[in-house]
Motif scaffolding. Sequence first.
Motif, PDB file in Angstrom:
ATOM      1  N   GLN A  15       4.392 -11.611  -5.754  1.00 32.31           N
ATOM      2  CA  GLN A  15       4.764 -10.580  -5.590  1.00 32.31           C
ATOM      3  C   GLN A  15       4.370  -9.806  -4.402  1.00 32.31           C
ATOM      4  O   GLN A  15       5.176  -9.394  -3.611  1.00 32.31           O
ATOM      5  CB  GLN A  15       4.455  -9.407  -6.838  1.00 32.31           C
ATOM      6  N   VAL A  16       2.966  -9.937  -4.144  1.00 32.27           N
ATOM      7  CA  VAL A  16       2.463  -9.286  -2.921  1.00 32.27           C
ATOM      8  C   VAL A  16       3.217  -9.924  -1.588  1.00 32.27           C
ATOM      9  O   VAL A  16       3.564  -9.255  -0.693  1.00 32.27           O
ATOM     10  CB  VAL A  16       0.927  -9.565  -2.703  1.00 32.27           C
ATOM     11  N   ALA A  17       3.498 -11.383  -1.527  1.00 35.44           N
ATOM     12  CA  ALA A  17       3.865 -11.952  -0.433  1.00 35.44           C
ATOM     13  C   ALA A  17       5.481 -11.570  -0.508  1.00 35.44           C
ATOM     14  O   ALA A  17       5.853 -11.303   0.929  1.00 35.44           O
ATOM     15  CB  ALA A  17       3.980 -13.392  -0.683  1.00 35.44           C
ATOM     16  N   ALA A  18       6.116 -11.510  -1.228  1.00 30.75           N
ATOM     17  CA  ALA A  18       7.494 -10.938  -1.366  1.00 30.75           C
ATOM     18  C   ALA A  18       7.439  -9.379  -0.596  1.00 30.75           C
ATOM     19  O   ALA A  18       8.459  -9.384   0.221  1.00 30.75           O
ATOM     20  CB  ALA A  18       8.274 -10.652  -2.540  1.00 30.75           C
ATOM     21  N   LEU A  19       6.717  -8.530  -0.983  1.00 32.36           N
ATOM     22  CA  LEU A  19       6.553  -7.196  -0.492  1.00 32.36           C
ATOM     23  C   LEU A  19       6.222  -7.136   0.774  1.00 32.36           C
ATOM     24  O   LEU A  19       6.734  -6.374   1.947  1.00 32.36           O
ATOM     25  CB  LEU A  19       5.444  -6.260  -1.121  1.00 32.36           C
ATOM     26  N   ILE A  20       5.146  -7.950   1.478  1.00 39.94           N
ATOM     27  CA  ILE A  20       4.773  -7.980   2.686  1.00 39.94           C
ATOM     28  C   ILE A  20       5.889  -8.508   3.437  1.00 39.94           C
ATOM     29  O   ILE A  20       5.996  -8.095   4.935  1.00 39.94           O
ATOM     30  CB  ILE A  20       3.409  -8.952   3.034  1.00 39.94           C
ATOM     31  N   LYS A  21       6.671  -9.161   3.221  1.00 40.31           N
ATOM     32  CA  LYS A  21       7.849  -9.832   3.973  1.00 40.31           C
ATOM     33  C   LYS A  21       8.830  -8.488   4.435  1.00 40.31           C
ATOM     34  O   LYS A  21       9.644  -8.526   5.487  1.00 40.31           O
ATOM     35  CB  LYS A  21       8.742 -10.745   3.351  1.00 40.31           C
ATOM     36  N   THR A  22       8.789  -7.558   3.528  1.00 41.25           N
ATOM     37  CA  THR A  22       9.744  -6.484   3.942  1.00 41.25           C
ATOM     38  C   THR A  22       9.017  -5.444   4.788  1.00 41.25           C
ATOM     39  O   THR A  22       9.704  -4.484   5.186  1.00 41.25           O
ATOM     40  CB  THR A  22       9.946  -5.607   2.564  1.00 41.25           C
ATOM     41  N   VAL A  23       7.708  -5.548   5.207  1.00 46.19           N
ATOM     42  CA  VAL A  23       7.027  -4.567   6.379  1.00 46.19           C
ATOM     43  C   VAL A  23       7.659  -4.847   7.561  1.00 46.19           C
ATOM     44  O   VAL A  23       7.595  -5.870   8.196  1.00 46.19           O
ATOM     45  CB  VAL A  23       5.469  -4.764   6.121  1.00 46.19           C
ATOM     46  N   GLY A  24       8.082  -3.638   8.163  1.00 46.42           N
ATOM     47  CA  GLY A  24       8.536  -3.682   9.571  1.00 46.42           C
ATOM     48  C   GLY A  24       7.520  -3.263  10.529  1.00 46.42           C
ATOM     49  O   GLY A  24       6.499  -2.450   9.973  1.00 46.42           O
ATOM     50  N   PRO A  25       7.399  -3.701  11.882  1.00 49.03           N
ATOM     51  CA  PRO A  25       6.254  -3.154  12.584  1.00 49.03           C
ATOM     52  C   PRO A  25       6.323  -1.749  12.599  1.00 49.03           C
ATOM     53  O   PRO A  25       5.160  -1.032  12.879  1.00 49.03           O
ATOM     54  CB  PRO A  25       6.787  -3.602  14.172  1.00 49.03           C
ATOM     55  N   GLU A  26       7.408  -0.905  12.560  1.00 45.60           N
ATOM     56  CA  GLU A  26       7.380   0.544  12.644  1.00 45.60           C
ATOM     57  C   GLU A  26       6.650   1.432  11.594  1.00 45.60           C
ATOM     58  O   GLU A  26       6.267   2.499  11.486  1.00 45.60           O
ATOM     59  CB  GLU A  26       8.894   1.192  12.732  1.00 45.60           C
ATOM     60  N   GLN A  27       6.364   0.605  10.572  1.00 48.45           N
ATOM     61  CA  GLN A  27       5.830   1.188   9.247  1.00 48.45           C
ATOM     62  C   GLN A  27       4.231   0.793   9.136  1.00 48.45           C
ATOM     63  O   GLN A  27       3.516   1.155   8.429  1.00 48.45           O
ATOM     64  CB  GLN A  27       6.370   0.249   7.949  1.00 48.45           C
ATOM     65  N   LEU A  28       3.636   0.048   9.977  1.00 46.98           N
ATOM     66  CA  LEU A  28       2.333  -0.267  10.045  1.00 46.98           C
ATOM     67  C   LEU A  28       1.299   0.975   9.971  1.00 46.98           C
ATOM     68  O   LEU A  28       0.081   0.764   9.472  1.00 46.98           O
ATOM     69  CB  LEU A  28       2.016  -1.210  10.966  1.00 46.98           C
ATOM     70  N   ALA A  29       1.579   1.951  10.682  1.00 45.70           N
ATOM     71  CA  ALA A  29       0.713   3.197  10.882  1.00 45.70           C
ATOM     72  C   ALA A  29       1.078   4.033   9.867  1.00 45.70           C
ATOM     73  O   ALA A  29       0.460   5.287   9.687  1.00 45.70           O
ATOM     74  CB  ALA A  29       0.929   3.907  12.279  1.00 45.70           C
ATOM     75  N   GLY A  30       1.856   3.748   8.773  1.00 49.72           N
ATOM     76  CA  GLY A  30       2.216   4.879   7.842  1.00 49.72           C
ATOM     77  C   GLY A  30       1.020   4.909   6.911  1.00 49.72           C
ATOM     78  O   GLY A  30       0.320   4.025   6.685  1.00 49.72           O
ATOM     79  N   PRO A  31       1.131   6.020   6.015  1.00 49.38           N
ATOM     80  CA  PRO A  31      -0.109   6.558   5.356  1.00 49.38           C
ATOM     81  C   PRO A  31       0.176   5.598   3.956  1.00 49.38           C
ATOM     82  O   PRO A  31       1.531   5.058   3.721  1.00 49.38           O
ATOM     83  CB  PRO A  31       0.173   7.714   4.791  1.00 49.38           C
ATOM     84  N   THR A  32      -0.726   5.539   3.203  1.00 49.81           N
ATOM     85  CA  THR A  32      -0.781   4.667   1.844  1.00 49.81           C
ATOM     86  C   THR A  32      -1.429   5.669   0.750  1.00 49.81           C
ATOM     87  O   THR A  32      -2.070   6.490   1.013  1.00 49.81           O
ATOM     88  CB  THR A  32      -1.354   3.370   1.652  1.00 49.81           C
ATOM     89  N   PRO A  33      -1.185   5.483  -0.529  1.00 49.56           N
ATOM     90  CA  PRO A  33      -1.914   6.170  -1.674  1.00 49.56           C
ATOM     91  C   PRO A  33      -3.462   5.698  -1.657  1.00 49.56           C
ATOM     92  O   PRO A  33      -4.099   6.674  -2.133  1.00 49.56           O
ATOM     93  CB  PRO A  33      -1.134   5.497  -2.801  1.00 49.56           C
ATOM     94  N   CYS A  34      -3.901   4.749  -0.919  1.00 48.42           N
ATOM     95  CA  CYS A  34      -5.148   4.238  -0.760  1.00 48.42           C
ATOM     96  C   CYS A  34      -5.490   5.153   0.521  1.00 48.42           C
ATOM     97  O   CYS A  34      -5.399   4.586   1.474  1.00 48.42           O
ATOM     98  CB  CYS A  34      -5.631   2.850  -0.602  1.00 48.42           C
ATOM     99  N   THR A  35      -6.095   6.362   0.455  1.00 46.84           N
ATOM    100  CA  THR A  35      -6.215   7.489   1.489  1.00 46.84           C
ATOM    101  C   THR A  35      -6.796   6.999   2.812  1.00 46.84           C
ATOM    102  O   THR A  35      -6.502   7.370   3.681  1.00 46.84           O
ATOM    103  CB  THR A  35      -6.715   8.801   0.942  1.00 46.84           C
ATOM    104  N   ASP A  36      -7.515   6.168   2.575  1.00 42.39           N
ATOM    105  CA  ASP A  36      -8.539   5.725   3.852  1.00 42.39           C
ATOM    106  C   ASP A  36      -7.869   4.632   4.624  1.00 42.39           C
ATOM    107  O   ASP A  36      -8.124   4.084   5.517  1.00 42.39           O
ATOM    108  CB  ASP A  36      -9.792   5.074   3.423  1.00 42.39           C
ATOM    109  N   PHE A  37      -6.602   4.220   3.970  1.00 40.89           N
ATOM    110  CA  PHE A  37      -5.987   3.170   4.640  1.00 40.89           C
ATOM    111  C   PHE A  37      -4.615   3.295   5.016  1.00 40.89           C
ATOM    112  O   PHE A  37      -3.720   3.826   4.351  1.00 40.89           O
ATOM    113  CB  PHE A  37      -5.599   1.761   3.784  1.00 40.89           C
ATOM    114  N   ASP A  38      -4.171   3.001   6.314  1.00 44.88           N
ATOM    115  CA  ASP A  38      -2.741   3.016   6.743  1.00 44.88           C
ATOM    116  C   ASP A  38      -2.178   1.764   6.237  1.00 44.88           C
ATOM    117  O   ASP A  38      -2.885   0.884   5.993  1.00 44.88           O
ATOM    118  CB  ASP A  38      -2.480   3.136   8.137  1.00 44.88           C
ATOM    119  N   VAL A  39      -0.898   1.427   6.374  1.00 45.88           N
ATOM    120  CA  VAL A  39      -0.364   0.117   6.116  1.00 45.88           C
ATOM    121  C   VAL A  39      -0.821  -1.035   6.716  1.00 45.88           C
ATOM    122  O   VAL A  39      -1.131  -2.009   5.933  1.00 45.88           O
ATOM    123  CB  VAL A  39       1.173   0.118   6.084  1.00 45.88           C
TER     124      VAL A  39
END
Length: 193
Positions: A15-39
């Motif tokens: 499941q993680v692998a499938a989700l990682i495949k959807t990540v675009g370079p433009e999303q890498l700096a976006g926020p996550t619910p894990c507040t100390d981490f961006d994507v």
Amino acid sequence: MDIDPRPVYARAAEQVAALIKTVGPEQLAGPTPCTDFDVRTLLSHLVGGTRRIAVVGAGGDGLAVRPFVDGVADDGWSAAYDGARTEVRRAWAEDARLDATVRVPWGETSGRNALSGYVMEAVTHTWDLSEALGRPLELDPELAEFALAVARLVLPAPDRGDDGPFASAVAAPEGADAYGELGAWLGRRGFGA
């Protein structure tokens, strides 16, 4: 827990692998619910944590492995994660590893308990990533139910203070699914409605 967590871990890793495949370079700096981490940091932690549990499964010291990786190109996260999860599959292939005493950041425990804990971590961070990306894929609810059961077992007190890796539990949003419940139990705020 007295089950073999390897099949559950394999499903979670898929499941993680499938989700990682959807990540675009433009999303890498976006926020996550894990507040100390961006994507990008979350991806680094997913790969690093996966490498750590592979080392544990192979009989190594989990504390000797940094739970983050550096130097992955923006388009290299999928390959980096696939390589790490292949290491996990190899390291945990022998049944004896489940009953062996292993060393992980929270102490010495059985391999079975350690791998179950890493299912919880992988599933939680999958939810973090899914929320950050706008929920591009439907997530497996059985994985969240397993992870929530582990979380409630290993983190039974809802008030955890500030010195642990997980914040105190918060109320889950009304109508939250198992992932929303898991996120709330681990202190995630502002996501999961």
